[in-house]
Design a protein around this motif. Structure first.
Motif, short mmCIF file in Angstrom:
data_model
loop_
_atom_site.label_atom_id
_atom_site.label_comp_id
_atom_site.label_asym_id
_atom_site.label_seq_id
_atom_site.Cartn_x
_atom_site.Cartn_y
_atom_site.Cartn_z
N GLY A 827 0.78 -1.24 0.00
CA GLY A 827 0.00 0.00 0.00
C GLY A 827 0.80 1.27 0.00
O GLY A 827 0.32 2.30 0.49
N TYR A 828 2.02 1.28 -0.56
CA TYR A 828 2.85 2.46 -0.59
C TYR A 828 2.61 3.21 -1.90
O TYR A 828 3.29 2.98 -2.91
CB TYR A 828 4.32 2.08 -0.44
N GLU A 829 1.61 4.08 -1.91
CA GLU A 829 1.18 4.74 -3.14
C GLU A 829 2.29 5.59 -3.74
O GLU A 829 2.47 5.63 -4.97
CB GLU A 829 -0.05 5.60 -2.87
N ALA A 830 3.04 6.32 -2.90
CA ALA A 830 4.08 7.20 -3.42
C ALA A 830 5.12 6.40 -4.18
O ALA A 830 5.61 6.82 -5.25
CB ALA A 830 4.73 7.98 -2.28
N VAL A 831 5.47 5.22 -3.66
CA VAL A 831 6.45 4.37 -4.33
C VAL A 831 5.88 3.84 -5.63
O VAL A 831 6.57 3.77 -6.66
CB VAL A 831 6.91 3.22 -3.40
N VAL A 832 4.60 3.46 -5.61
CA VAL A 832 3.95 2.96 -6.83
C VAL A 832 3.99 4.02 -7.91
O VAL A 832 4.30 3.75 -9.08
CB VAL A 832 2.50 2.55 -6.53
N LYS A 833 3.69 5.27 -7.56
CA LYS A 833 3.70 6.35 -8.55
C LYS A 833 5.09 6.55 -9.13
O LYS A 833 5.24 6.80 -10.33
CB LYS A 833 3.20 7.64 -7.90
N LEU A 834 6.14 6.48 -8.27
CA LEU A 834 7.50 6.62 -8.77
C LEU A 834 7.82 5.51 -9.77
O LEU A 834 8.41 5.75 -10.84
CB LEU A 834 8.50 6.58 -7.61
N LEU A 835 7.46 4.28 -9.42
CA LEU A 835 7.77 3.15 -10.29
C LEU A 835 7.00 3.24 -11.61
O LEU A 835 7.52 2.87 -12.67
CB LEU A 835 7.44 1.84 -9.57
N GLU A 863 -7.46 1.17 -2.75
CA GLU A 863 -8.26 1.76 -3.82
C GLU A 863 -7.48 2.78 -4.63
O GLU A 863 -7.54 2.80 -5.86
CB GLU A 863 -9.52 2.40 -3.23
N ALA A 864 -6.71 3.65 -3.97
CA ALA A 864 -5.94 4.69 -4.67
C ALA A 864 -4.91 4.08 -5.60
O ALA A 864 -4.70 4.55 -6.72
CB ALA A 864 -5.27 5.62 -3.66
N ILE A 865 -4.28 3.00 -5.12
CA ILE A 865 -3.28 2.34 -5.95
C ILE A 865 -3.93 1.67 -7.15
O ILE A 865 -3.39 1.66 -8.26
CB ILE A 865 -2.46 1.34 -5.12
#
Length: 908
Positions: A827-835, A863-865
């Motif tokens: 659930g680490y959205e910021a990391v997902v966005k970077l990747l 949900e956000a991810i």
């Protein structure tokens, strides 16, 4: 005339045309003989002038002498103050006498100008003192030093002014670097200086203390102001100066010449009058008139800071050089070691040149204007004779300074000889030097004072000679109050004399010596056969002399060297009993007791306690530097003795981060710098783990150091430093030759893996800059540094890793989890966005169970991810497949914590 050199040069050029006409007028007047300046031998006589010249130039001798040894001492500063005060008192006498004459008997403008020139020379004394004062306050080791910078000295002067002038108010400044704000130079308490306002009685008292402490500066400033007042009076109108000398003043103004830097200028020059008036106006206000010399001398310091001192040459390199090269190196080292003395030396040269210029500018006009002066100018009167007699005072001060320096040098030689004798335990030399006046309190690191060393021997004559010389009978370190030491010394000698004259029996004398803690007296009595009332019970010696029963180990632990001394004299005492006294003394850091124990025959310096810790180990662990020095001097010391866990003294010292102790141990021949404990930890691993930068630096400099040593889990010093974020240590290790930047531990984790796992951004940045770094190195489970950063939500570390061109953003671990799957699962959205911003990201990659990042995000209700993933152009969304997997998740630990059905439905 007395004004700046630059003004003199300009005036000399301005009046070159006036000079020729003045010479013609003077020639005509001299021939007719109708113009005469009355003589004034008490002001401008040869005796007065010579006295001023000699006393001013004599002051340069102790000033230069103070700089020769590379440090201005408090004694040299006090001597300079005494001599400057003497000279300024004479200068005041001449100046005040001149002012009185001008208002009563009459003083010509011509002689007033000569007085002003001599007054400038007299003020050199205050300038020289201030030059030495700046050096004294700027050099290391001075109480409350003031750095030689504009800002520091501006604050210093401002705070002095605030303290001296009670009407000035200021806010409290806790960060003041000025010593007078909290402490008058050598420790006078400033009282109420830190109040919010200055103006109370405390402030006034502190201001008075500053003025008294630096009286010569006040005297010099007042002399400058008085001289400036006379100068303004003279140059306001040279023709009307003084009383009843109008004819003589007109004669001088019309025909006299003055000399500026050897050039003749008409006395009546208007430019000369204006320039002189301006200069004297600048120096009129007391206190403020010292700002110009402060600025000048600090300018010398600033220039020297801009120029780098010559590098010093190591002694071994000098020894290997040729004869001519050695001479050059010696000169280079001399300059390098004394570079800090260059600013005051330049200042003294400058002031000496100014004084020579003034002498020339006084003598040349007197010679050239001889035809205008009356014949009584050369007569010897009371004033000239008094001026010559007053030379006795500066000559006396100079002689006292030289004599005091010789005495200090002799004392220094005796003390150096005594230190050498202490080091080698040359008893006869110690006895001899003590009788010749050597300081019995000198301390030699690792050996103690002379009396402490002597008490480890059986030489009665040496101990008695040092005691007669004033040594501390309490076996102190020579740092106690001088009056207390002197009182105890006399009482101890009186007690011993009573014993020697048979007025007191041995046991009573011993009791009294022990009661007053006169350890030296106890030692002398024991050596002379006095037997204490002791008994021993098996291996434990006990003593009742002090009124208590105490074991040898307890006495050593408490640092009661007198009881230790008495117990060691008891028959049958076992100095190596379990839990030895030596170990307790080392643990507590009691040097005096330790010296006594080390001098005992049969002592086992390596005796371990129940944990296997030797005295050296406990001293190193406790960071007792002096105790370590004493133990290392023991002939049988084992510097590598391990405890039951394999930890050596060096290992303890490295973990405690005591730089001085580590240095001592590393200097011992045979030291094992790579000795591991039972966990495989070497001293370097311990220092790296705890971030002991100074110790790591010392260890890396040792030949043979194993920088890639592994503990039992395969971790290297670099691994520990990276894991715990020790950035400075990581940089030191990476700079070491032979470092393995990718060394894996037993789990296959490299230093970069461990740094990424811990989220240490600075360390990751340093490691990524290292040549040969493996940015995609997997551990035994296939996890890369990017996987660890993604798993622990280290966004800054992820960003650093993604910026590396060779990064593999899709590297799967053993379960097939890519960094994107890991970030989505946790659930680490910021990391997902970077990747997702990375080119080549495989958004549809599946793990070994066939679950993609989208499936995991929906399963955990992220949900956000889910929205972020679905917004990616390359995403393949099979809703039915995702529903089926969510309804029938596999068995296992990873699927134990799904989101609620409602949350999953929202994601779907």
């Amino acid at each position: 005339m007395p004004f700046g050199i630059s003004q003199r040069r300009s005036l000399a050029s301005l009046h070159s045309s006036d000079l020729s006409s003045s010479l013609a007028i003077r020639s005509s007047t001299m021939s007719t003989g109708d113009c005469t300046i009355p003589g004034n031998p008490d002001i401008a006589g040869i005796g007065v002038r010579v006295a001023i010249y000699i006393q001013t130039l004599l002051y340069f001798i102790p000033a230069f002498w103070a700089l020769v040894d590379g440090k201005v001492t408090q004694g040299e500063l006090d001597a300079a103050e005494t001599q400057a005060t003497t000279n300024l008192v004479l200068a005041f006498a001449i100046l005040i006498s001149s002012i009185v004459q001008a208002q009563t008997l009459g003083l010509t403008n011509y002689h007033a100008s000569i007085v002003l020139n001599m007054s400038w020379m007299n003020n050199t004394n205050a300038f020289i003192y201030f030059l030495l004062y700046i050096q004294y306050k700027s050099q290391p080791g001075t109480p409350n030093p003031v750095p030689p910078t504009w800002r520091a000295w501006t604050r210093h002067i401002r705070d002095i002014a605030v303290s001296v002038i009670p009407c000035i108010k200021r806010r409290r400044r806790h960060d003041s670097t000025t010593p007078e704000v909290r402490q008058i130079d050598e420790g006078v308490n400033s009282g109420g200086v830190q109040d919010a306002r200055i103006g109370s009685d405390d402030s006034s008292r502190m201001g008075a203390k500053i003025l008294v402490k630096r009286f010569v500066l006040l005297l010099g400033s007042l002399h400058l102001s008085l001289m400036a007042g006379l100068g303004l009076w003279l140059w306001s109108n040279i023709r009307t100066f003084g009383k009843g000398q109008d004819a003589a003043n007109e004669c001088a103004a019309t025909h006299a010449l003055v000399t500026i830097l050897g050039s003749q200028v008409p006395f009546s020059s208007e430019a000369l009058r204006i320039a002189s008036f301006v200069v004297y106006a600048i120096f009129l206000i007391p206190g403020v008139n010292l700002l110009l010399p402060v600025t000048l001398f600090l300018g010398f310091h600033s220039c020297c800071r801009l120029a780098s001192p010559p590098e010093t040459v190591p002694p071994d390199q000098i020894r290997r050089s040729s004869r001519w090269a050695r001479r050059r190196f010696y000169i280079q080292n001399y300059i390098g070691h004394r570079w800090g003395m260059l600013p005051p030396f330049i200042g003294l040269i400058f002031l000496l040149a100014v004084n020579v210029v003034f002498i020339v500018d006084i003598e040349l006009p007197l010679k050239r204007n001889a035809g205008l002066q009356g014949k009584d100018e050369a007569e010897w009167g009371f004033g000239q004779i008094l001026a010559m007699l007053l030379l006795f005072m500066p000559l006396r001060d100079l002689f006292e300074t030289i004599l005091a320096r010789r005495i200090r040098q002799r004392q220094k030689d005796l003390d150096l000889g005594l230190k050498s004798a202490i080091r080698s335990k040359d008893w006869d030399t110690i006895c001899n030097l003590a009788g010749r006046g050597a300081n019995p309190h000198v301390v030699l690191d690792g050996h103690g004072t002379a009396i402490q060393v002597a008490c480890t021997s059986d030489r009665v004559d040496v101990i008695r000679a040092l005691l007669d010389a004033g040594a501390d009978p309490n076996l102190g370190d020579g740092q106690r109050d001088v009056n207390t030491i002197d009182r105890d010394n006399k009482d101890c000698l009186r007690l011993l004399n009573q014993f020697e004259s048979h007025n007191l029996d041995g046991r009573s004398t011993l009791v009294q010596a022990a009661k007053h803690k006169y350890g030296v007296g106890v030692k002398l009595l024991l050596l002379r056969g006095v037997v204490p009332d002791t008994n021993h019970d098996e291996a434990l010696g006990v003593c009742e002399v002090s009124g208590s029963r105490m074991t040898l180990a307890e006495a050593a632990a408490n640092g009661q060297e007198i009881i230790v001394m008495i117990l060691l004299a008891a028959p049958g005492i076992d100095v190596n009993a379990p839990d030895t006294a030596l170990g307790f003394a080392s643990r507590s850091g009691h040097e005096a007791a330790l010296r006594l124990l080390l001098a005992t025959p049969g002592i086992n310096v390596n005796a371990p306690d129940t944990d296997g810790w030797t005295p050296l180990s406990v001293a190193a662990r406790g960071s007792h530097e002096a105790v370590v020095k004493l133990l290392l001097a023991a002939p049988e010391i084992d510097v590598n003795a391990p405890d039951t866990s394999g930890r050596t003294p060096l290992r303890f010292a490295a973990e405690a981060c005591h730089e001085a102790v580590v240095k001592l141990l590393l200097a011992v021949p045979g030291i094992d710098v790579n000795a591991p404990d039972t966990d495989g930890w070497t001293p370097l691993i311990a220092a790296a783990m705890f971030g002991k930068e100074a110790v790591v630096k010392l260890l890396l400099a040792v030949p043979g150091i194993d920088i890639n040593a592994r503990d039992t889990d395969g971790r290297t010093p670099l691994s520990f430093a990276a894991r715990y974020g020790r950035e400075a240590v990581v940089e030191l290790l990476l700079a070491a030759p032979g470092i393995n930047v990718n060394a894996p531990d037993f789990l296959g984790q490299t230093p970069l893996n461990r740094a990424a796992w811990g989220g240490h951004e600075a360390v990751v940045k340093v490691l990524l800059a290292a040549p040969g770094i493996a940015v995609n190195a997997p551990d035994t489970y296939g996890r890369t540094p990017l996987s660890f950063a993604a798993e622990n939500s280290r966004g800054a570390v992820v960003k650093l890793l993604l910026a590396v061109p060779a990064i593999d953003v899709n590297a799967p671990d053993a379960t097939g989890w890519t960094p994107l799957i890991i970030a989505a699962r946790y659930g680490y959205e910021a990391v997902v966005k970077l990747l997702l911003t990375m080119p080549g990201i495989e958004v549809n990659a599946a793990d070994t169970s066939g679950w993609t990042a989208l499936t995991w995000a929906a399963f955990r209700g992220r949900e956000a991810i889910v929205q972020d993933l679905c917004a990616n152009p390359g995403i393949i969304v099979d809703v039915e497949d995702v529903k089926r997997r969510l309804e029938n998740p596999p068995e296992g630990q990873n699927w134990k914590y799904p989101a609620s059905k409602d949350t999953q439905d929202k994601c779907m």
